[in-house]
Design an enzyme around this catalytic site. Structure first.
Site, mmCIF file in Angstrom:
data_model
loop_
_atom_site.group_PDB
_atom_site.id
_atom_site.type_symbol
_atom_site.label_atom_id
_atom_site.label_comp_id
_atom_site.label_asym_id
_atom_site.label_seq_id
_atom_site.Cartn_x
_atom_site.Cartn_y
_atom_site.Cartn_z
ATOM 1 N N LYS B 96 -10.082 -11.257 -15.787
ATOM 2 C CA LYS B 96 -9.846 -11.161 -14.349
ATOM 3 C C LYS B 96 -11.099 -10.559 -13.723
ATOM 4 C CE LYS B 96 -7.182 -8.947 -10.794
ATOM 5 N NZ LYS B 96 -6.652 -7.634 -10.459
ATOM 6 N N ALA B 183 -2.416 -7.102 -5.621
ATOM 7 C CA ALA B 183 -2.783 -5.936 -4.819
ATOM 8 C C ALA B 183 -2.003 -5.809 -3.522
ATOM 9 C CB ALA B 183 -4.277 -5.930 -4.502
ATOM 10 N N ASN B 205 1.121 -2.814 -9.806
ATOM 11 C CA ASN B 205 0.967 -1.661 -10.673
ATOM 12 C C ASN B 205 1.475 -0.412 -9.958
ATOM 13 O OD1 ASN B 205 -0.580 0.873 -11.472
ATOM 14 N ND2 ASN B 205 -0.946 -0.432 -13.247
#
Lengths: 417, 256
Positions: B96, B183, B205
């Site tokens: 990534k 994100a 996350n």
């Protein structure tokens, strides 16, 4: 099965007549329509496979009212939705389709309607396309305008107020070569703000040359996306080569043209599958060349000189309206042109829903703008028409009628820099 | 749904939740795999522990694909070097790309990302670039050989959700690659919405790492992503538009 198209002329020599009949009756006498001829550029493009993959597996009868309703309520119309909107099941939902199409048109184009006129500069043709008035076996007055005559035609058209012109020829490289067409484009730049071309397909370098000469929009009609049917209708000449024609728009873009226009001639083959392929041709090419402008037309078959019986068969006004609404919902950003093949009543109705461009002051003949615009017999030589038109409104009348509907006629929105 | 697989670089995944690398702990990885169903876990190569003990690599369960990222790279060259290092470390061909030249907002630099993607795709990497949702950049990434495109939904770590919703939708509609929303996703409902829009997967996350009950939140994400995916595949229902329709028909002019 195609006897409606076959017309013998008493002016053909016995040898020519014999060849014509052989082409019509004996498929083995015809060239392979999938094979490029010498001099025809081959580009490696994945677009044809993408379009034909969908076309070949499309079964319009497989879609139901449920699919149509689901398509109409989705924000972004998918290819599957578009297939449903083109299906017979959608015929019952014409009004809601028109409302959705109108909303999309207004979102992307506001209330604008563009005006243009075609100018046929020659009607010589080397092809035998059985439905076309210009076909090489049809006995018509042939003519090719010289530069003085072209200038005269352009002056007459420009005086009417028109700012965009579409230059057309029959498909004869021998009579109307690229240099000749290029000169006509240079001339046109003196009179018009925007010059389009509808000529036989050419190679990338030739499109680049014509672009230099002032043309920046190229229209090529595939006629039908059914190669087998195409083979039965285009019996002789360069146009017979189906893949070379299919790739014309891509070559035009590679040659630097700003935009390209597409269409099938509705009525030649299964119109739903032809409409699907036309729109997917635009869709996939747009994904590959996202900067390019694209537009769709929707011509239906019309009677021609020496054959008044040609008609668009099962493509009625309702079917045509359905196709145009489906085009608009699937491709909200593309221009949609409706030509004078259709009646004034139809064109007035469809500009409120989906169409963004109409022609006016139209002649499909050669060198006859002065006599047609003024009603006077000028005594000048004239060439016969490609097909009969339905809407004979002049530039002024069309401008007035568009304004009268609360829409805004636009003559040009592009400035050459 | 049974045949609905996410395919990246020729590899098939049944889960559409990807664990990001921002805040790591053994508990988080456990919950992500067990409760959120994650089959791909990101690893920040630059931040991987170099000491013998407590290496994140030891925590990665079998059957989970490791997605090393180039976090910390400031330009294409650094990203390329980190990617090669990850491959040498035995992390596989997936990478990534994350290139940030701004330490305050950590926004990805699309231009450098395109450059790195082109180099690494040519070297046989399965390149998943993190990017700011810009159509031109996404097209350039696709042309450069990316295996997917990973637009941010909102500034990283912000938990603000689909702030870039309209632009992500454009990428979903226009790019012929999986679009993985990365994100900014702060709640399960936001992940669900991204999936309803047609996103191929969601990466998160912070939303999990900062939750009160980590395993419960991980399960909630799994359910939300599955629900959103199912809604997308089934075709969303009718949206009622305010106002009636006009009585004057638009199609009254048609004759035949």
């Amino acid at each position: 099965m195609d006897n409606q198209y076959f017309v013998d002329s008493e002016f053909l020599s016995p040898a020519a007549l014999e060849k014509k009949h052989r082409l019509e009756r004996d498929p083995s006498s015809r060239k392979n329509h999938m094979e490029y001829l010498p001099g025809m550029e081959q580009i490696s493009s994945g677009v044809m496979d993408q379009v034909m993959g969908h076309r070949n597996t499309y079964d319009p009868a497989a879609y139901t009212a449920k699919d149509v309703l689901a398509a109409l309520r989705r924000d972004t119309c998918t290819i599957e939705d578009f297939k449903a909107l083109l299906s017979p099941a959608a015929e019952a939902y014409l009004e809601p389709m028109a409302r959705r199409a109108q909303a999309e048109t207004q979102k992307h184009f506001g209330n604008t309607v563009y005006l243009f006129t075609p100018l046929y500069i020659a009607n010589y043709c080397e092809n035998y396309c059985v439905y076309c008035g210009f076909n090489c076996y049809n006995h018509i007055n042939r003519m090719k305008l010289n530069m003085d005559q072209i200038r005269h035609e352009m002056e007459i058209i420009a005086q009417s107020g028109m700012e965009e012109i579409l230059i057309l020829t029959g498909e004869s490289r021998a009579q109307s070569d690229v240099a000749y067409i290029g000169e006509a484009c240079k001339l046109a730049r003196n009179y018009f703000r925007m010059v389009g071309l509808e000529i036989y397909p050419v190679n990338t370098d030739e499109y680049a040359y014509l672009h230099q000469c002032g043309a920046d929009y190229v229209t090529v009609f595939q006629e039908t996306y059914d190669p087998d049917r195409y083979e039965q209708l285009h019996l002789m000449g360069h146009k017979r080569v189906w893949p070379y024609r299919f790739e014309a728009q891509e070559r035009a873009l590679m040659g630097g043209m700003r935009g390209v226009a597409f269409s099938a001639l509705l009525g030649l083959a299964d119109f739903r599958r032809d409409a699907l392929a036309s729109a997917l041709h635009v869709y996939f090419l747009q994904r590959k060349y996202p900067h390019a402008e694209m537009s769709l037309s929707c011509p239906r078959l019309r009677p021609i000189v020496n054959n008044a019986g040609i008609n668009p068969l099962e493509v009625g006004e309702k079917q045509l309206c359905q196709i145009l609404c489906a085009y608009r919902i699937f491709l909200p950003y593309v221009g949609i042109t409706v030509s004078s093949r259709e009646t004034a009543q139809f064109r007035d109705g469809i500009v409120r829903i989906a169409a963004t461009k109409v022609s006016a002051g139209v002649s499909t003949g050669i060198g006859d703008h002065e006599s047609k615009y003024t009603g006077r017999d000028t005594g000048a030589e004239e060439g016969d028409e490609q097909f009969e038109i339905s809407d004979g409104r002049s530039f002024d009348a069309m401008y007035r009628d568009i304004e009268g509907q609360g829409l805004q006629p636009v003559l040009n929105d592009y400035l050459y820099v | 749904m049974d045949h609905d697989k996410l395919i990246l670089g020729g590899k098939e995944f049944t889960s559409r939740f990807i664990l990001g690398s921002g805040k790591y702990s053994l508990k988080l990885i456990e919950a992500a795999v067990r409760d959120a169903g994650a089959q791909i876990i990101t690893l920040a190569v630059r931040r991987a522990n170099t000491k013998e003990q407590e290496s994140i690599l030891d925590y990665i369960p079998k059957g989970v694909t490791l997605l090393p990222n180039t976090s910390g790279a400031r330009d294409a060259n650094e990203a390329v070097r980190i990617a090669r290092l990850a491959r040498e470390l035995g992390c596989g061909d997936f990478v990534k790309i994350e290139i940030m030249r701004d330490s305050k907002y950590l926004l990805p630099d699309n231009q450098e990302t395109i450059k790195a993607t082109e180099i690494l795709a040519k070297e046989g990497f399965v390149v998943l670039p993190y990017m700011y949702p810009d159509l031109y950049a996404a097209r350039a990434l696709a042309d450069a050989g990316a295996a997917a495109v990973m637009p941010l939904a909102a500034p990283i770590g912000s938990n603000k959700g689909l702030a870039a919703r309209e632009f992500i939708q454009i990428l979903i509609d226009e790019i012929d690659l999986p679009i993985i929303v990365d994100a900014g996703i702060g709640r399960p409902s936001q992940a669900c919405e991204a999936m309803e829009m047609g996103a191929a997967a969601v990466m998160a996350n912070t939303a999990l790492a900062t939750a009160g009950d980590l395993p419960l939140m991980a399960a909630a994400f799994r359910q939300a992503i599955e629900a959103g995916r199912a809604a997308y595949l089934s075709g969303l229902g009718r949206v009622l538009v305010r106002g009636g329709s006009a009585s004057d028909p638009l199609t009254g002019f048609l004759r035949s």
